[in-house]
Design an enzyme around this catalytic site. Sequence first.
Site, mmCIF file in Angstrom:
data_model
loop_
_atom_site.group_PDB
_atom_site.id
_atom_site.type_symbol
_atom_site.label_atom_id
_atom_site.label_comp_id
_atom_site.label_asym_id
_atom_site.label_seq_id
_atom_site.Cartn_x
_atom_site.Cartn_y
_atom_site.Cartn_z
ATOM 1 N N LYS A 276 12.622 72.839 68.375
ATOM 2 C CA LYS A 276 13.148 72.400 67.073
ATOM 3 C C LYS A 276 14.171 73.365 66.482
ATOM 4 C CE LYS A 276 9.162 69.557 65.806
ATOM 5 N NZ LYS A 276 8.168 69.241 64.753
ATOM 6 N N ASP B 102 10.347 64.852 60.096
ATOM 7 C CA ASP B 102 8.972 65.247 59.776
ATOM 8 C C ASP B 102 8.757 65.301 58.264
ATOM 9 O OD1 ASP B 102 8.016 65.536 62.400
ATOM 10 O OD2 ASP B 102 8.732 67.599 62.534
#
Length: 279
Positions: free
Chosen positions: A72, A109
């Site tokens: 990420k 997210d």
Amino acid sequence: MPAGATDARRAAVLGSPIAHSLSPVLHRAAYEELGLKGWSYDRFEIDEAALPGFFAELGPEWAGLSLTMPLKRAVIPLLDEISETAASVEAVNTVVFTEDGRKVGDNTDIPGMVAALREHGIETVDSAAILGAGATASSALAALARVCTGEVVVYVRSEARAAEMREWGERLDVEVRTEDWSQAADALHRPLVIATTPAGATDGLAMAVPERPTTLFDVLYEPWPTQLAARWSMFGGAVVSGLDLLVHQAVLQVEQMTGRRPAPVDAMRKAGEQALAAR
């Protein structure tokens, strides 16, 4: 203009380990429901060292990528642009390839957490607690910046992690107080508790659940329910699961990659539930 239903387009989830990722199940269910017959979604075991080489081989048929740990942050230098949301936590879990060849990163997210909470009737709270201080905790803090009007107390095992969370709080404009993990049972009395810890880490807190718990957001989905979530439900508290988060962040990914809105959240959730039950 997004690809049509018959155009062959590719997407995938990358990470390490990746074998148990539910993302292919969720995205493929969306493609089927949306009638995107030429679309495929795969998984690839890729670590930080292999990521640049993988990107170099991608052709024009690629629509997007989902990224999980440990990629990420590692993906950011490979992108042309990242969203404000991704920049706020220095983490990208979504890459969309535009028609002009640009690679654009986002973080679904954070809005996925907010959407999962709203689905359970949580619009705002006046305080909250976070259990743990890993990568997911910073996303939780960013989600709370949109939901929580007051203090967020973060329960951690080390002063180094505590300092990191206080720094994230300053960056995200969230009032953060840190406490030692030994005091974590106190968290369970807050209006909203977000558990971001690995499997088993909160088992010791299950017997401390109060008689009238409010809302627990446990980001795990396997094994499910966790001991904490099971006892929380037994006492009548609301529980938001890691599957709720996984579905809502995937919904946003599908919408960005395909250009089709709204993504079929119910079909995606059903596919995820069936896949977990089959395991």
